[in-house]
Design a protein around this motif. Structure first.
Motif, PDB file in Angstrom:
ATOM      1  N   LEU A  59      50.903 -66.024 -40.353  1.00 48.53           N
ATOM      2  CA  LEU A  59      50.763 -64.727 -39.692  1.00 48.53           C
ATOM      3  C   LEU A  59      51.152 -63.595 -40.637  1.00 48.53           C
ATOM      4  O   LEU A  59      50.508 -62.537 -40.668  1.00 48.53           O
ATOM      5  CB  LEU A  59      51.637 -64.689 -38.434  1.00 48.53           C
ATOM      6  N   SER A  60      52.216 -63.803 -41.412  1.00 49.22           N
ATOM      7  CA  SER A  60      52.636 -62.785 -42.364  1.00 49.22           C
ATOM      8  C   SER A  60      51.551 -62.539 -43.410  1.00 49.22           C
ATOM      9  O   SER A  60      51.309 -61.386 -43.808  1.00 49.22           O
ATOM     10  CB  SER A  60      53.936 -63.213 -43.050  1.00 49.22           C
ATOM     11  N   ARG A  61      50.880 -63.605 -43.823  1.00 49.35           N
ATOM     12  CA  ARG A  61      49.791 -63.452 -44.786  1.00 49.35           C
ATOM     13  C   ARG A  61      48.643 -62.650 -44.175  1.00 49.35           C
ATOM     14  O   ARG A  61      48.060 -61.772 -44.834  1.00 49.35           O
ATOM     15  CB  ARG A  61      49.305 -64.828 -45.230  1.00 49.35           C
ATOM     16  N   THR A  64      49.649 -59.002 -44.042  1.00 48.39           N
ATOM     17  CA  THR A  64      49.579 -58.401 -45.371  1.00 48.39           C
ATOM     18  C   THR A  64      48.152 -58.028 -45.742  1.00 48.39           C
ATOM     19  O   THR A  64      47.878 -56.920 -46.222  1.00 48.39           O
ATOM     20  CB  THR A  64      50.154 -59.369 -46.422  1.00 48.39           C
ATOM     21  N   VAL A  65      47.219 -58.945 -45.488  1.00 50.03           N
ATOM     22  CA  VAL A  65      45.817 -58.701 -45.848  1.00 50.03           C
ATOM     23  C   VAL A  65      45.257 -57.525 -45.059  1.00 50.03           C
ATOM     24  O   VAL A  65      44.615 -56.617 -45.629  1.00 50.03           O
ATOM     25  CB  VAL A  65      44.981 -59.975 -45.610  1.00 50.03           C
ATOM     26  N   THR A 121      58.897 -61.275 -44.016  1.00 49.79           N
ATOM     27  CA  THR A 121      59.290 -60.001 -44.628  1.00 49.79           C
ATOM     28  C   THR A 121      58.166 -59.371 -45.433  1.00 49.79           C
ATOM     29  O   THR A 121      57.997 -58.143 -45.419  1.00 49.79           O
ATOM     30  CB  THR A 121      60.538 -60.204 -45.518  1.00 49.79           C
ATOM     31  N   THR A 122      57.350 -60.165 -46.133  1.00 48.09           N
ATOM     32  CA  THR A 122      56.262 -59.604 -46.941  1.00 48.09           C
ATOM     33  C   THR A 122      55.251 -58.870 -46.074  1.00 48.09           C
ATOM     34  O   THR A 122      54.828 -57.747 -46.398  1.00 48.09           O
ATOM     35  CB  THR A 122      55.559 -60.714 -47.737  1.00 48.09           C
ATOM     36  N   GLY A 123      54.878 -59.476 -44.952  1.00 46.35           N
ATOM     37  CA  GLY A 123      53.930 -58.826 -44.053  1.00 46.35           C
ATOM     38  C   GLY A 123      54.492 -57.560 -43.426  1.00 46.35           C
ATOM     39  O   GLY A 123      53.784 -56.550 -43.290  1.00 46.35           O
ATOM     40  N   VAL A 128      54.759 -51.607 -42.907  1.00 45.91           N
ATOM     41  CA  VAL A 128      55.497 -50.339 -43.023  1.00 45.91           C
ATOM     42  C   VAL A 128      54.810 -49.421 -44.019  1.00 45.91           C
ATOM     43  O   VAL A 128      54.677 -48.209 -43.796  1.00 45.91           O
ATOM     44  CB  VAL A 128      56.953 -50.606 -43.438  1.00 45.91           C
ATOM     45  N   GLU A 129      54.340 -49.986 -45.117  1.00 42.69           N
ATOM     46  CA  GLU A 129      53.653 -49.186 -46.130  1.00 42.69           C
ATOM     47  C   GLU A 129      52.385 -48.556 -45.565  1.00 42.69           C
ATOM     48  O   GLU A 129      52.116 -47.360 -45.776  1.00 42.69           O
ATOM     49  CB  GLU A 129      53.315 -50.072 -47.328  1.00 42.69           C
ATOM     50  N   ALA A 130      51.597 -49.352 -44.813  1.00 39.67           N
ATOM     51  CA  ALA A 130      50.348 -48.831 -44.254  1.00 39.67           C
ATOM     52  C   ALA A 130      50.609 -47.758 -43.196  1.00 39.67           C
ATOM     53  O   ALA A 130      49.959 -46.701 -43.186  1.00 39.67           O
ATOM     54  CB  ALA A 130      49.532 -49.984 -43.653  1.00 39.67           C
TER      55      ALA A 130
END
Length: 290
Positions: A59-61, A64-65, A121-123, A128-130
């Motif tokens: 899900l995190s991946r 991220t995508v 955490t990566t996702g 947050v960035e987006a």
């Protein structure tokens, strides 16, 4: 002599002294003993936890995508004739990302989030960035962590329809409610990554003849850098590591603003991007030498 025999070789294990027929074999273990039953339950619990961790990683991946695709879409706003159309499309994409985050919240229901934080955490940082990038384009300001968390409160009706709302306790009894809170570390790392996207937006804006955006971005990045400087070495290691990249982005934007301010009146708009690229390459070379 017999006492020293074999002193230079491997020592015999204790059970090697027992006859083979007296050794305990695995088939003699009682599978219904309390110890075996306890270890079987441990095995099932660990397998379930591992499977949950792998689902969260997937899900995190996906988060991220989809968040990266939203950022790429928002970068088109510097050259698009209709800004509102791109903002609307980006909001649709972010709603899709939030549905993935809802699945994460459902997976973490009744669990300690910090035990699975490394998987997601990566996702969350990319989300947050987006979100902060979209918010900056709209308001020229930084979105707060509380505002982000308010968007991550979900309710699911009995018929399976999913809505995003901030329900009262009375409504919580009628609908299934899930919440996922962005941690301060995820928020800080996401904002640190945002600075790189703002630097790219600055480049694109200059290339399109927009000389106002670089100065707005420069002032914003200066405030963000000052905020991170207050954290210093007291924060997590990842935050201090990204502080260097943030400083690089700020230096590139400030040098571009300097070039625009000093030579902007004598350079045609279609050549501003070339001047900006040359200044950026010079900064990179100086950093490589140092």
């Amino acid at each position: 002599m017999s006492n020293k025999e074999g002193s230079g070789g491997f020592r015999k294990r204790k059970h090697d002294n027992f006859p083979h027929n007296q050794r305990r074999e695995g088939k003699d273990v009682n599978s219904s003993s309390p110890v075996m039953l306890a270890f079987k339950s441990f095995q099932q619990e660990l397998d379930a936890r591992h499977d949950k961790y792998e689902r969260l990683v997937k899900l995190s991946r996906d988060i991220t995508v989809e968040s990266k695709r939203t950022i790429f879409l928002l970068h088109r706003i510097t050259s698009a004739p209709d800004m509102e159309e791109i903002l609307t499309e980006s909001e649709i994409k972010l709603d899709g990302v939030r549905q993935k985050i809802l699945q994460v919240a459902q997976e973490l229901s009744g669990e300690d989030m910090h035990q699975f934080h490394r998987a997601i955490t990566t996702g969350l940082q990319e989300y947050v960035e987006a979100v902060s990038f979209q918010h900056f384009i709209k308001t020229r300001s930084l979105i707060s962590m509380d505002e982000i968390n308010k968007q991550l409160i979900f309710t699911t009706e009995d018929n399976g329809k999913e809505n995003k709302t901030s329900c009262s306790d009375a409504q919580d009894k009628q609908f299934g409610t899930w919440r996922l809170k962005i941690t301060p570390v995820d928020y800080l790392l996401g904002v640190a990554d945002l600075t790189g996207e703002l630097m790219r937006m600055c480049i694109n804006s200059v290339g399109n003849g927009d000389i106002d955006t670089p100065f707005e971005v420069s002032q914003f990045l200066r405030h963000v850098y000052d905020g991170f400087s207050f954290i210093g070495n007291t924060g997590p290691y990842e935050v201090s590591k990204k502080l260097y990249t943030l400083k690089q982005s700020l230096a590139k934007v400030e040098n571009a603003c300097y070039a625009l301010k000093v030579r902007g009146s004598e350079i045609p708009k279609h050549m501003l991007a070339d001047v900006f690229s040359v200044k950026t390459e010079m900064i990179d070379q100086e950093e490589g030498i140092s």
